[in-house]
Motif scaffolding. Structure first.
Motif, mmCIF file in Angstrom:
data_model
loop_
_atom_site.group_PDB
_atom_site.id
_atom_site.type_symbol
_atom_site.label_atom_id
_atom_site.label_comp_id
_atom_site.label_asym_id
_atom_site.label_seq_id
_atom_site.Cartn_x
_atom_site.Cartn_y
_atom_site.Cartn_z
ATOM 1 N N GLY A 5 -20.946 -22.258 39.878
ATOM 2 C CA GLY A 5 -21.182 -22.652 41.257
ATOM 3 C C GLY A 5 -19.960 -22.571 42.147
ATOM 4 N N ILE A 6 -20.229 -22.427 43.422
ATOM 5 C CA ILE A 6 -19.216 -22.494 44.471
ATOM 6 C C ILE A 6 -19.628 -23.660 45.359
ATOM 7 C CG2 ILE A 6 -18.085 -21.306 46.384
ATOM 8 C CD1 ILE A 6 -17.595 -19.941 43.670
ATOM 9 N N ALA A 7 -18.755 -24.661 45.483
ATOM 10 C CA ALA A 7 -19.080 -25.858 46.250
ATOM 11 C C ALA A 7 -18.029 -26.075 47.327
ATOM 12 C CB ALA A 7 -19.148 -27.081 45.328
ATOM 13 N N GLY A 8 -18.414 -26.794 48.344
ATOM 14 C CA GLY A 8 -17.482 -27.122 49.420
ATOM 15 C C GLY A 8 -18.253 -27.550 50.651
ATOM 16 N N TRP A 9 -17.523 -28.109 51.577
ATOM 17 C CA TRP A 9 -18.137 -28.548 52.824
ATOM 18 C C TRP A 9 -18.597 -27.349 53.641
ATOM 19 C CZ3 TRP A 9 -19.155 -33.560 53.203
ATOM 20 C CH2 TRP A 9 -18.404 -34.449 52.440
ATOM 21 N N VAL A 107 -23.371 -28.065 36.884
ATOM 22 C CA VAL A 107 -22.910 -26.786 36.347
ATOM 23 C C VAL A 107 -21.443 -26.634 36.740
ATOM 24 C CG1 VAL A 107 -25.205 -25.735 36.493
ATOM 25 C CG2 VAL A 107 -23.607 -25.442 38.369
ATOM 26 N N PRO A 108 -20.674 -25.857 35.978
ATOM 27 C CA PRO A 108 -19.271 -25.680 36.354
ATOM 28 C C PRO A 108 -19.160 -25.053 37.740
ATOM 29 C CG PRO A 108 -19.885 -24.154 34.595
ATOM 30 C CD PRO A 108 -21.038 -25.071 34.805
ATOM 31 N N LYS A 109 -18.215 -25.587 38.519
ATOM 32 C CA LYS A 109 -18.072 -25.147 39.906
ATOM 33 C C LYS A 109 -16.613 -24.970 40.289
ATOM 34 C CE LYS A 109 -21.792 -28.108 41.573
ATOM 35 N NZ LYS A 109 -22.009 -28.739 40.289
ATOM 36 N N LEU A 110 -16.423 -24.138 41.290
ATOM 37 C CA LEU A 110 -15.153 -23.982 41.980
ATOM 38 C C LEU A 110 -15.315 -24.635 43.339
ATOM 39 C CD1 LEU A 110 -12.334 -22.538 42.303
ATOM 40 C CD2 LEU A 110 -13.636 -20.687 43.376
ATOM 41 N N GLU A 111 -14.427 -25.563 43.670
ATOM 42 C CA GLU A 111 -14.472 -26.178 44.997
ATOM 43 C C GLU A 111 -13.616 -25.364 45.955
ATOM 44 O OE1 GLU A 111 -13.242 -30.181 47.515
ATOM 45 O OE2 GLU A 111 -13.119 -30.246 45.335
ATOM 46 N N ILE A 112 -14.169 -25.092 47.130
ATOM 47 C CA ILE A 112 -13.424 -24.453 48.205
ATOM 48 C C ILE A 112 -12.932 -25.576 49.113
ATOM 49 C CG2 ILE A 112 -13.490 -22.790 50.100
ATOM 50 C CD1 ILE A 112 -14.192 -21.669 47.262
ATOM 51 N N ARG A 126 -16.278 -35.422 40.935
ATOM 52 C CA ARG A 126 -17.174 -34.467 40.278
ATOM 53 C C ARG A 126 -16.488 -33.843 39.072
ATOM 54 N NH1 ARG A 126 -22.300 -34.378 41.798
ATOM 55 N NH2 ARG A 126 -22.244 -32.666 40.333
ATOM 56 N N ALA A 127 -16.874 -34.265 37.884
ATOM 57 C CA ALA A 127 -16.304 -33.700 36.667
ATOM 58 C C ALA A 127 -16.689 -32.233 36.484
ATOM 59 C CB ALA A 127 -16.756 -34.506 35.454
ATOM 60 N N ASP A 128 -17.784 -31.796 37.128
ATOM 61 C CA ASP A 128 -18.222 -30.408 36.970
ATOM 62 C C ASP A 128 -17.434 -29.437 37.847
ATOM 63 O OD1 ASP A 128 -19.342 -31.325 39.321
ATOM 64 O OD2 ASP A 128 -21.403 -30.868 38.777
ATOM 65 N N ILE A 129 -16.577 -29.939 38.735
ATOM 66 C CA ILE A 129 -15.676 -29.055 39.485
ATOM 67 C C ILE A 129 -14.496 -28.772 38.568
ATOM 68 C CG2 ILE A 129 -14.138 -28.850 41.468
ATOM 69 C CD1 ILE A 129 -16.188 -30.481 43.071
ATOM 70 N N VAL A 130 -14.424 -27.521 38.102
ATOM 71 C CA VAL A 130 -13.449 -27.161 37.071
ATOM 72 C C VAL A 130 -12.191 -26.532 37.646
ATOM 73 C CG1 VAL A 130 -15.223 -26.972 35.284
ATOM 74 C CG2 VAL A 130 -14.580 -24.939 36.623
ATOM 75 N N ALA A 131 -12.209 -26.191 38.941
ATOM 76 C CA ALA A 131 -11.042 -25.610 39.607
ATOM 77 C C ALA A 131 -11.233 -25.758 41.110
ATOM 78 C CB ALA A 131 -10.878 -24.141 39.233
ATOM 79 N N ARG A 142 -6.747 -30.074 38.535
ATOM 80 C CA ARG A 142 -7.554 -28.943 38.069
ATOM 81 C C ARG A 142 -6.771 -27.664 38.387
ATOM 82 N NH1 ARG A 142 -12.710 -31.937 38.854
ATOM 83 N NH2 ARG A 142 -11.864 -33.977 38.344
ATOM 84 N N PRO A 143 -7.133 -26.554 37.775
ATOM 85 C CA PRO A 143 -6.487 -25.298 38.164
ATOM 86 C C PRO A 143 -6.645 -25.068 39.669
ATOM 87 C CG PRO A 143 -7.757 -24.982 36.168
ATOM 88 C CD PRO A 143 -8.077 -26.369 36.673
ATOM 89 N N LEU A 144 -5.562 -24.662 40.321
ATOM 90 C CA LEU A 144 -5.564 -24.408 41.759
ATOM 91 C C LEU A 144 -5.413 -22.911 41.976
ATOM 92 C CD1 LEU A 144 -5.599 -25.583 44.617
ATOM 93 C CD2 LEU A 144 -3.113 -25.816 44.462
ATOM 94 N N LEU A 145 -6.393 -22.331 42.671
ATOM 95 C CA LEU A 145 -6.413 -20.889 42.901
ATOM 96 C C LEU A 145 -6.185 -20.593 44.376
ATOM 97 C CD1 LEU A 145 -9.631 -20.193 40.803
ATOM 98 C CD2 LEU A 145 -7.266 -19.946 40.055
#
Length: 164
Positions: A5-9, A107-112, A126-131, A142-145
């Protein structure tokens, strides 16, 4: 198929990032699909078209097909909103499904995250935000991209899901 997933405001750049990451994933030979959740109603049909008239007449599903693509429209009428799992069941087989929205799905997600928007980060709750992908430095557990590096984001997703 794997789901990420891709999550964010709203306005954080989720769609823009996906638009850049999908070609990076496809270039690796992955077959990628996308499921987007809209918080508001939408219609891909237009009044007066045959398919619109069929739906207005009461058809539950209308499938449009041509040489380039096909689209299935399903009217929920009095049905509850489908779950993510139900929606995934409608997709053709693929290697990876990227989901945009569905913030609450586990589901595993990347937060923007864009600090200039003044919105709080989501990952601490959110534990499911993996980066996290951001356009600014951020103290994060978390890993920062880098938000502007689609190849780095694609590489993270491939590595995280063991798609290579």
């Amino acid at each position: 198929m794997k789901v990420f997933g891709i999550a964010g405001w709203s306005g954080s750049g989720k769609t823009t990032l996906l638009e850049k990451v999908i070609p990076c994933l496809s270039a690796r030979g992955l077959k990628v699909s996308v499921v987007k959740h809209a918080h508001h109603g939408f219609d891909i049909d237009r009044p007066g078209k045959d398919s619109y008239r069929h739906r207005e007449a009461g058809a539950t599903e209308v499938l449009l097909s041509c040489g380039d693509r096909w689209a299935l429209m399903h009217e929920r009428r009095d049905e509850p909103e489908p779950t993510l799992d139900e929606l995934l069941g409608h997709l053709s087989p693929c290697d990876l499904v990227l989901i945009e929205g569905f913030k609450q799905e586990p589901v595993p997600k990347l937060e923007i995250h864009r600090p200039e928007h003044g919105k709080p980060v989501l990952y601490p709750e959110r534990a499911d935000i993996v980066a996290v992908a951001s356009n600014a430095p951020l103290v994060c557990d978390r890993p920062l991209l880098p938000l502007d590096d689609a190849e780095a984001v694609a590489a993270f997703i491939v590595s995280y899901l063991s798609l290579n």
